[in-house]
Design a protein around this motif. Structure first.
Motif, mmCIF file in Angstrom:
data_model
loop_
_atom_site.group_PDB
_atom_site.id
_atom_site.type_symbol
_atom_site.label_atom_id
_atom_site.label_comp_id
_atom_site.label_asym_id
_atom_site.label_seq_id
_atom_site.Cartn_x
_atom_site.Cartn_y
_atom_site.Cartn_z
ATOM 1 N N ASN A 6 0.806 -1.219 0.000
ATOM 2 C CA ASN A 6 0.000 0.000 0.000
ATOM 3 C C ASN A 6 0.837 1.266 0.000
ATOM 4 N N VAL A 7 2.171 1.169 -0.127
ATOM 5 C CA VAL A 7 3.032 2.340 -0.172
ATOM 6 C C VAL A 7 3.140 2.824 -1.607
ATOM 7 N N THR A 8 2.878 4.100 -1.827
ATOM 8 C CA THR A 8 2.939 4.670 -3.162
ATOM 9 C C THR A 8 4.284 5.310 -3.396
ATOM 10 N N THR A 9 4.953 4.911 -4.451
ATOM 11 C CA THR A 9 6.249 5.493 -4.799
ATOM 12 C C THR A 9 6.046 6.757 -5.594
ATOM 13 N N PRO A 10 6.674 7.863 -5.211
ATOM 14 C CA PRO A 10 6.507 9.102 -5.952
ATOM 15 C C PRO A 10 6.927 8.941 -7.407
ATOM 16 N N ALA A 11 6.217 9.637 -8.281
ATOM 17 C CA ALA A 11 6.581 9.616 -9.690
ATOM 18 C C ALA A 11 7.934 10.265 -9.879
ATOM 19 N N PRO A 12 8.656 9.859 -10.930
ATOM 20 C CA PRO A 12 9.961 10.487 -11.176
ATOM 21 C C PRO A 12 9.843 11.999 -11.265
ATOM 22 N N ASN A 13 10.775 12.662 -10.601
ATOM 23 C CA ASN A 13 10.831 14.123 -10.630
ATOM 24 C C ASN A 13 9.614 14.801 -10.006
ATOM 25 N N ALA A 14 8.835 14.059 -9.229
ATOM 26 C CA ALA A 14 7.680 14.682 -8.587
ATOM 27 C C ALA A 14 8.149 15.599 -7.478
ATOM 28 N N PRO A 15 7.434 16.709 -7.204
ATOM 29 C CA PRO A 15 7.791 17.571 -6.079
ATOM 30 C C PRO A 15 7.570 16.854 -4.760
ATOM 31 N N VAL A 16 8.529 16.936 -3.839
ATOM 32 C CA VAL A 16 8.430 16.255 -2.565
ATOM 33 C C VAL A 16 8.819 17.200 -1.446
ATOM 34 N N THR A 17 8.356 16.893 -0.235
ATOM 35 C CA THR A 17 8.738 17.661 0.939
ATOM 36 C C THR A 17 10.075 17.145 1.449
ATOM 37 N N ARG A 18 10.586 17.760 2.519
ATOM 38 C CA ARG A 18 11.866 17.322 3.083
ATOM 39 C C ARG A 18 11.784 15.878 3.573
ATOM 40 N N SER A 141 11.190 24.013 -13.308
ATOM 41 C CA SER A 141 12.135 23.530 -14.318
ATOM 42 C C SER A 141 12.938 22.337 -13.806
ATOM 43 N N ASP A 142 13.254 22.314 -12.500
ATOM 44 C CA ASP A 142 13.992 21.197 -11.917
ATOM 45 C C ASP A 142 13.230 19.886 -12.012
ATOM 46 N N ARG A 143 11.937 19.942 -11.789
ATOM 47 C CA ARG A 143 11.171 18.726 -11.562
ATOM 48 C C ARG A 143 10.175 18.369 -12.661
ATOM 49 N N THR A 144 10.089 19.152 -13.721
ATOM 50 C CA THR A 144 9.132 18.842 -14.782
ATOM 51 C C THR A 144 9.766 19.064 -16.144
ATOM 52 N N THR A 145 9.150 18.468 -17.145
ATOM 53 C CA THR A 145 9.592 18.666 -18.522
ATOM 54 C C THR A 145 8.375 18.703 -19.435
ATOM 55 N N GLY A 146 8.588 19.217 -20.644
ATOM 56 C CA GLY A 146 7.599 19.125 -21.717
ATOM 57 C C GLY A 146 6.252 19.726 -21.383
ATOM 58 N N VAL A 147 5.205 18.965 -21.696
ATOM 59 C CA VAL A 147 3.829 19.444 -21.545
ATOM 60 C C VAL A 147 3.517 19.769 -20.091
ATOM 61 N N ARG A 148 4.053 18.949 -19.160
ATOM 62 C CA ARG A 148 3.766 19.193 -17.740
ATOM 63 C C ARG A 148 4.335 20.528 -17.291
ATOM 64 N N THR A 149 5.501 20.892 -17.811
ATOM 65 C CA THR A 149 6.084 22.188 -17.476
ATOM 66 C C THR A 149 5.169 23.317 -17.925
ATOM 67 N N VAL A 150 4.692 23.236 -19.179
ATOM 68 C CA VAL A 150 3.810 24.281 -19.704
ATOM 69 C C VAL A 150 2.534 24.358 -18.882
ATOM 70 N N ARG A 151 1.972 23.204 -18.546
ATOM 71 C CA ARG A 151 0.720 23.208 -17.776
ATOM 72 C C ARG A 151 0.910 23.855 -16.410
ATOM 73 N N LEU A 152 1.990 23.496 -15.712
ATOM 74 C CA LEU A 152 2.206 24.059 -14.383
ATOM 75 C C LEU A 152 2.518 25.551 -14.452
#
Length: 412
Positions: A6-18, A141-152
């Motif tokens: 039941n542990v969810t692994t963060p998506a690559p380059n997803a924003p995370v807390t400390r 820019s650190d954590r997103t690329t492509g379409v996701r960058t434009v959307r955010l």
């Protein structure tokens, strides 16, 4: 043994807390939008109360205006210093340090006993606020690329794009109720909210092995390297010049709409609100379209349309500035601008992912530097405002046409 299912692994380059827990995009982008909103709020909320400041502190009008200039200089300087530093030391600690400085400088501004103290406090306020402005873009820019960058970027622009349009009315209301010092109390409260939100929801986005070394000399070298990339410079100028066009509108429209077109304060507020709604809606639509239409295509189309609309506005003002044609054209211009901001910022930062902090610093410093230059040029005359807007967006179009056609200077 295998871990719990039941542990969810963060998506690559997803924003995370400390702590390493994933931050939902909606929460993360709202916090980043709050960090960037301080610049237009601290700039434009203050405009309606400048006469109060001069009268209470016994300063000439030029002295009161110097406090606004000091903030803009601090904002531009802070981005040029903090952005490159973040490439070496990381983003999070500088966001928190800058927000603390913003909070303290806002309190000092509220308590300032003289115009000289207020000028210094406003410079520090701009310098501290620059951290949120410059590093929010770098973090995306650190954590997103492509379409996701434009959307955010588009969502962030939609959230805070309304701030520079509505800020003068908010400042006027607060100033009328509690005086000009109350505006800085509100800004201090906003800085405290930013500090809490960023402490909770903003983790480090720049990996240790991606950081640069070399100190101040490396900073200037990095800036020179980026300014030799034509595509980056083209997108930078396209974005900043379009932003300067909005500054011409913001500084000139209170006089043009009320004194020339005869709108009442209530009608003026409604017109501003309609334009803000158009700008915000366009940013949202732009983000939605990012997966179907290339960001560059949207940017080029929108800038071309802005040239046509600003030329039409210039013609209308030369012929006598009739009320409804001017209002309709301003609405169309601000709405079209919504397709420029997110796409322009995403394309510019996409060219400098290897030095995202430095690139974001150059983007922000140029953006607000041009805005500071353009604002007084718009004046109170409708023709002057329209001409300045046309010149600014023409620079944007020329930069796109001349500098962004070739291949990237380096692979990213």
């Amino acid at each position: 043994m295998p871990g719990p299912t039941n542990v969810t692994t963060p998506a690559p380059n997803a924003p995370v807390t400390r702590s390493g827990r994933r931050v939902p995009d909606g929460v993360w982008i709202c916090v980043l939008a709050l960090l960037t909103a301080v610049a237009p709020l601290a700039t434009d909320m203050y405009l309606p109360v400048l006469p109060q400041v001069a009268a209470e502190l016994g300063a000439p009008a030029s002295g009161a205006q110097l406090t606004l200039t000091a903030f803009l200089v601090g904002l531009a300087t802070g981005q040029l210093v903090i952005g490159p530093l973040s490439d070496a030391f990381g983003r999070r600690r500088l966001v928190l340090a800058g927000t603390v400085l913003l909070l303290l400088a806002s309190v000092a501004s509220a308590l300032a006993p003289s115009i000289a103290v207020l000028v210094v406090a406003r410079f520090l306020q701009g310098f501290g606020g620059a951290a949120g402005v410059v590093l929010s873009r770098a973090m995306i820019s650190d954590r997103t690329t492509g379409v996701r960058t434009v959307r955010l970027f588009s969502v962030m622009m939609a959230i805070n794009g309304i701030a520079p349009v509505l800020a003068p009315m908010i400042g006027s209301a607060i100033g009328g109720l509690v005086g000009w010092r109350g505006i800085f109390v509100v800004l201090a409260a906003l800085a405290l909210l930013m500090l809490v939100a960023s402490s909770v929801a903003v983790g480090e986005t720049l990996d240790t092995d991606a950081r640069t070394t070399g100190g101040l000399r490396r900073t200037f070298t990095d800036m020179g390297t980026l300014l030799r990339r034509p595509r980056f410079v083209g997108y930078l100028l396209a974005f900043a010049a379009a932003f300067a066009m909005m500054f011409a509108y913001i500084s000139g429209s209170p006089f043009v709409l009320q004194q020339t077109l005869g709108l009442s304060p209530t009608q003026y507020a409604l017109a501003f609100g309609a334009n803000a709604a158009g700008l915000t809606l366009a940013n949202i639509v732009s983000g939605r379209l990012a997966s179907r239409i290339a960001p560059r295509r949207m940017l080029v189309t929108a800038v071309g349309l802005l040239v046509v609309l600003c030329a039409a506005l210039t013609a209308v003002t030369l012929l006598g500035a009739a009320r409804w044609p001017v209002l309709v054209l301003l609405f169309a211009i601000l709405t079209t601008l919504g397709f420029v901001m997110g796409n322009g910022a995403a394309l510019a930062t996409g060219e400098v992912r290897d030095r995202a902090g430095t690139g974001s610093a150059l983007l922000g410093a140029t953006q607000f530097g041009l805005g500071a230059v353009v604002s007084p040029l718009a004046g109170a005359d409708p023709v002057a405002m329209a001409v300045v807007m046309l010149v600014a967006v023409s620079v944007s179009a020329l930069a796109l046409a001349a500098l962004t056609r070739g291949p990237r200077a380096t692979p990213h």
